[in-house]
Design a protein around this motif. Structure first.
Motif, PDB file in Angstrom:
ATOM      1  N   VAL A 253       0.827  -1.206   0.000  1.00  0.00           N
ATOM      2  CA  VAL A 253       0.000   0.000   0.000  1.00  0.00           C
ATOM      3  C   VAL A 253       0.860   1.254   0.000  1.00  0.00           C
ATOM      4  O   VAL A 253       0.660   2.177  -0.814  1.00  0.00           O
ATOM      5  CB  VAL A 253      -0.960  -0.004   1.208  1.00  0.00           C
ATOM      6  N   VAL A 254       1.824   1.310   0.903  1.00  0.00           N
ATOM      7  CA  VAL A 254       2.689   2.495   0.986  1.00  0.00           C
ATOM      8  C   VAL A 254       3.481   2.673  -0.304  1.00  0.00           C
ATOM      9  O   VAL A 254       3.588   3.786  -0.841  1.00  0.00           O
ATOM     10  CB  VAL A 254       3.633   2.377   2.199  1.00  0.00           C
ATOM     11  N   GLY A 255       4.039   1.581  -0.828  1.00  0.00           N
ATOM     12  CA  GLY A 255       4.830   1.663  -2.047  1.00  0.00           C
ATOM     13  C   GLY A 255       4.024   2.130  -3.242  1.00  0.00           C
ATOM     14  O   GLY A 255       4.451   3.014  -3.989  1.00  0.00           O
ATOM     15  N   LEU A 256       2.840   1.543  -3.434  1.00  0.00           N
ATOM     16  CA  LEU A 256       2.027   1.899  -4.595  1.00  0.00           C
ATOM     17  C   LEU A 256       1.460   3.317  -4.481  1.00  0.00           C
ATOM     18  O   LEU A 256       1.522   4.100  -5.439  1.00  0.00           O
ATOM     19  CB  LEU A 256       0.890   0.895  -4.764  1.00  0.00           C
ATOM     20  N   VAL A 257       0.913   3.660  -3.313  1.00  0.00           N
ATOM     21  CA  VAL A 257       0.284   4.978  -3.156  1.00  0.00           C
ATOM     22  C   VAL A 257       1.317   6.093  -3.283  1.00  0.00           C
ATOM     23  O   VAL A 257       1.188   6.999  -4.111  1.00  0.00           O
ATOM     24  CB  VAL A 257      -0.461   5.072  -1.810  1.00  0.00           C
ATOM     25  N   PHE A 258       2.369   6.031  -2.452  1.00  0.00           N
ATOM     26  CA  PHE A 258       3.376   7.084  -2.494  1.00  0.00           C
ATOM     27  C   PHE A 258       4.200   7.029  -3.781  1.00  0.00           C
ATOM     28  O   PHE A 258       4.616   8.066  -4.304  1.00  0.00           O
ATOM     29  CB  PHE A 258       4.284   6.996  -1.268  1.00  0.00           C
ATOM     30  N   GLY A 259       4.443   5.815  -4.296  1.00  0.00           N
ATOM     31  CA  GLY A 259       5.187   5.697  -5.544  1.00  0.00           C
ATOM     32  C   GLY A 259       4.472   6.356  -6.703  1.00  0.00           C
ATOM     33  O   GLY A 259       5.078   7.076  -7.502  1.00  0.00           O
ATOM     34  N   LEU A 260       3.160   6.129  -6.821  1.00  0.00           N
ATOM     35  CA  LEU A 260       2.397   6.741  -7.914  1.00  0.00           C
ATOM     36  C   LEU A 260       2.312   8.256  -7.750  1.00  0.00           C
ATOM     37  O   LEU A 260       2.386   9.005  -8.737  1.00  0.00           O
ATOM     38  CB  LEU A 260       0.998   6.130  -7.974  1.00  0.00           C
ATOM     39  N   LEU A 261       2.153   8.722  -6.508  1.00  0.00           N
ATOM     40  CA  LEU A 261       2.131  10.166  -6.276  1.00  0.00           C
ATOM     41  C   LEU A 261       3.464  10.809  -6.649  1.00  0.00           C
ATOM     42  O   LEU A 261       3.505  11.852  -7.322  1.00  0.00           O
ATOM     43  CB  LEU A 261       1.796  10.456  -4.815  1.00  0.00           C
ATOM     44  N   LEU A 262       4.551  10.194  -6.233  1.00  0.00           N
ATOM     45  CA  LEU A 262       5.870  10.728  -6.558  1.00  0.00           C
ATOM     46  C   LEU A 262       6.148  10.652  -8.054  1.00  0.00           C
ATOM     47  O   LEU A 262       6.745  11.569  -8.633  1.00  0.00           O
ATOM     48  CB  LEU A 262       6.943   9.962  -5.785  1.00  0.00           C
ATOM     49  N   GLN A 263       5.720   9.556  -8.696  1.00  0.00           N
ATOM     50  CA  GLN A 263       5.958   9.392 -10.123  1.00  0.00           C
ATOM     51  C   GLN A 263       5.214  10.449 -10.936  1.00  0.00           C
ATOM     52  O   GLN A 263       5.613  10.778 -12.056  1.00  0.00           O
ATOM     53  CB  GLN A 263       5.530   7.992 -10.572  1.00  0.00           C
ATOM     54  N   LEU A 289      13.182  11.009  -8.405  1.00  0.00           N
ATOM     55  CA  LEU A 289      14.180   9.999  -8.055  1.00  0.00           C
ATOM     56  C   LEU A 289      13.661   9.049  -6.981  1.00  0.00           C
ATOM     57  O   LEU A 289      14.020   7.864  -6.965  1.00  0.00           O
ATOM     58  CB  LEU A 289      15.464  10.682  -7.581  1.00  0.00           C
ATOM     59  N   ALA A 290      12.828   9.550  -6.080  1.00  0.00           N
ATOM     60  CA  ALA A 290      12.286   8.697  -5.021  1.00  0.00           C
ATOM     61  C   ALA A 290      11.183   7.780  -5.535  1.00  0.00           C
ATOM     62  O   ALA A 290      10.871   6.759  -4.899  1.00  0.00           O
ATOM     63  CB  ALA A 290      11.755   9.559  -3.879  1.00  0.00           C
ATOM     64  N   ALA A 291      10.592   8.123  -6.668  1.00  0.00           N
ATOM     65  CA  ALA A 291       9.443   7.365  -7.175  1.00  0.00           C
ATOM     66  C   ALA A 291       9.811   5.934  -7.539  1.00  0.00           C
ATOM     67  O   ALA A 291       9.071   4.995  -7.234  1.00  0.00           O
ATOM     68  CB  ALA A 291       8.839   8.078  -8.375  1.00  0.00           C
ATOM     69  N   ALA A 292      10.962   5.738  -8.218  1.00  0.00           N
ATOM     70  CA  ALA A 292      11.312   4.404  -8.711  1.00  0.00           C
ATOM     71  C   ALA A 292      11.466   3.382  -7.588  1.00  0.00           C
ATOM     72  O   ALA A 292      10.819   2.332  -7.627  1.00  0.00           O
ATOM     73  CB  ALA A 292      12.575   4.476  -9.569  1.00  0.00           C
ATOM     74  N   PRO A 293      12.300   3.643  -6.565  1.00  0.00           N
ATOM     75  CA  PRO A 293      12.400   2.633  -5.500  1.00  0.00           C
ATOM     76  C   PRO A 293      11.108   2.448  -4.718  1.00  0.00           C
ATOM     77  O   PRO A 293      10.781   1.334  -4.299  1.00  0.00           O
ATOM     78  CB  PRO A 293      13.522   3.164  -4.601  1.00  0.00           C
ATOM     79  N   MET A 294      10.349   3.531  -4.545  1.00  0.00           N
ATOM     80  CA  MET A 294       9.104   3.417  -3.790  1.00  0.00           C
ATOM     81  C   MET A 294       8.073   2.582  -4.551  1.00  0.00           C
ATOM     82  O   MET A 294       7.451   1.664  -3.995  1.00  0.00           O
ATOM     83  CB  MET A 294       8.551   4.814  -3.504  1.00  0.00           C
ATOM     84  N   LEU A 295       7.901   2.874  -5.826  1.00  0.00           N
ATOM     85  CA  LEU A 295       6.943   2.121  -6.635  1.00  0.00           C
ATOM     86  C   LEU A 295       7.398   0.679  -6.804  1.00  0.00           C
ATOM     87  O   LEU A 295       6.586  -0.253  -6.785  1.00  0.00           O
ATOM     88  CB  LEU A 295       6.773   2.802  -7.994  1.00  0.00           C
ATOM     89  N   MET A 296       8.705   0.491  -6.929  1.00  0.00           N
ATOM     90  CA  MET A 296       9.233  -0.864  -7.032  1.00  0.00           C
ATOM     91  C   MET A 296       8.918  -1.677  -5.790  1.00  0.00           C
ATOM     92  O   MET A 296       8.547  -2.858  -5.873  1.00  0.00           O
ATOM     93  CB  MET A 296      10.741  -0.790  -7.270  1.00  0.00           C
ATOM     94  N   LEU A 297       9.024  -1.068  -4.613  1.00  0.00           N
ATOM     95  CA  LEU A 297       8.676  -1.774  -3.382  1.00  0.00           C
ATOM     96  C   LEU A 297       7.191  -2.137  -3.355  1.00  0.00           C
ATOM     97  O   LEU A 297       6.809  -3.189  -2.831  1.00  0.00           O
ATOM     98  CB  LEU A 297       9.030  -0.916  -2.168  1.00  0.00           C
ATOM     99  N   GLY A 298       6.365  -1.267  -3.919  1.00  0.00           N
ATOM    100  CA  GLY A 298       4.951  -1.595  -4.039  1.00  0.00           C
ATOM    101  C   GLY A 298       4.736  -2.822  -4.899  1.00  0.00           C
ATOM    102  O   GLY A 298       3.905  -3.696  -4.583  1.00  0.00           O
TER     103      GLY A 298
END
Length: 407
Positions: A253-263, A289-298
């Motif tokens: 949840v954290v990875g997908l939500v924050f990853g998509l927002l950052l992306q 730059l933060a989007a890729a690792p965050m979304l990847m964790l999602g």
């Protein structure tokens, strides 16, 4: 003491299907990204006047944008993350067996660097094994850090270090792209039917990857993702997902939500007025730059959770054999470029965009997955993995299986 410590992760006793599935997924996603951009020249070397003439021209920007938004950089981050996980598992096995891990790992990284040099300068210029070898050696200096220190270091390496590094290069007046051949030369070379011309431009491009801008933009995030994989392995979430379902759900949840927002910063930045405040560009750059690792964790949380469901595991387990042959398949993907995309082969470079490249990538990925299943029913490891183990251990490993059974 467990070699993965400080950790709650168990010492591995054999292959882990979930981890192999994640490796296989990383291979598939990397192939789709490479086919969409690098192997076709899309958004990089294709002359603008040729873009409207490509097949399915109206769909190319949309498909390319979707691959860029959801997969580009994330696939590379996933591949690097799994290296960090493997590092931790190898460390645990070595300590359990009483062998010296450092000496064996240095030998592995030297061999990996040699493979990367040959692969990069002769086959595929934008290969990452050379950077993996360098980052892997740095891992030996950092792996003993406690968990509470790992995540801040990951954030620095994947986000802040590239921002600071690029800022310093710009302040010094250095050109990020200095030494790289002009795009027009690259396009002409890869569409040529001359192997010598392709080898020449490939070598020049591979040489340009040693420039500070490339090492800052790609090398530091690779090391950051290695350490992130080490952190995950210490947690034990991937080794035993059934026990850690709550933690994996939070990760998803954290990875997908924050990853998509950052992306989403990648959609805003091109629309900014060049006269906008510097702090705004800096903020969006950090988000990007933060989007890729965050979304990847999602993605990791999602796939790992799916592996705990009987229905989904029956589908995803097809990827596991490919995940056991990552070196073989990674090199094979570069050979695909020569055979299918470059001028010495079918010559699709510069003649198609992402709308056709994505289906081609999926077909090639399906071929690799099926080939892995067939191969591992007959042999104990992939051909390059077998040679790798022979070179590392100095003893010829057993090659064939005694019977054709499922790997």
């Amino acid at each position: 003491m467990n070699a993965i410590t400080p950790s709650s992760g168990p010492v591995p006793t054999g292959r882990n299907q979930t981890i192999d599935i994640l490796r296989g997924m990383a291979l598939v996603l990397i192939l789709i990204v490479h086919c969409s951009f690098d192997f076709t020249g899309w958004d990089w070397t294709i002359p603008e006047e040729h873009v409207p003439e490509l097949p399915m021209a109206a769909l190319n920007p949309t498909v390319g944008g979707l691959v860029d938004f959801f997969l580009r950089d994330k696939a590379r981050a996933l591949f690097a993350l799994m290296f960090g996980v493997s590092f931790a598992l190898q460390l645990a096995r070595s300590e359990q067996s009483g062998r010296s891990f450092e000496r064996m790992f240095i030998k592995r990284m030297v061999l990996l660097a040699m493979i990367g040099l040959v692969h990069g300068h002769l086959i595929y210029y934008f290969e990452i094994l050379r950077l993996y070898a360098m980052a892997g050696l740095l891992m030996l200096l950092l792996w003993r850090l406690p968990n509470k220190a790992l995540l801040p270091l990951v954030g620095f390496l994947t986000v802040l270090a590239p921002i600071v590094g690029y800022g310093l290069l710009q302040a010094l007046g250095l050109d990020f792209m200095a030494g790289r051949p002009p795009q027009s030369e690259i396009f002409v070379a890869f569409t040529s039917d001359s192997p010598r011309e392709i080898l020449s431009i490939n070598h020049r491009l591979a040489t340009s990857t040693y420039l500070p801008g490339f090492l800052i933009g790609f090398g530091m995030p690779i090391l950051g993702n290695f350490l992130l994989g080490l952190w995950l392995a210490r947690k034990g979430w991937l080794q035993d997902p059934m026990v850690h379902r709550k933690a994996l759900k939070r990760l998803m949840v954290v990875g997908l939500v924050f990853g998509l927002l950052l992306q989403s910063s990648s959609l805003i930045m091109p629309q900014l007025d060049p006269a906008s405040p510097v702090w705004l560009f800096l903020l969006l750059g950090i988000a990007f730059l933060a989007a890729a690792p965050m979304l990847m964790l999602g993605y990791v949380g999602t796939i790992t959770l799916l592996c705990t469901h009987p229905l989904w595991i029956r589908v995803l387990r097809w990827l596991a054999p490919a995940g056991r042959m990552t070196l073989t398949h990674y090199i094979m993907q570069s050979v695909f470029a020569w055979v299918i995309f470059y001028g010495v082969g079918l010559g699709l470079y510069g003649r198609i965009g992402p709308a056709l490249a994505v289906p081609i990538g999926l077909l090639l990925a399906t071929f690799q997955v099926l080939l892995s299943i067939w191969w591992l029913k007959r042999y104990r490891s992939g051909p390059l993995e077998w040679l790798w183990r022979w070179a590392i251990e100095g003893l010829r490993p057993q090659w064939r299986r005694e019977s054709h059974s499922a790997p």
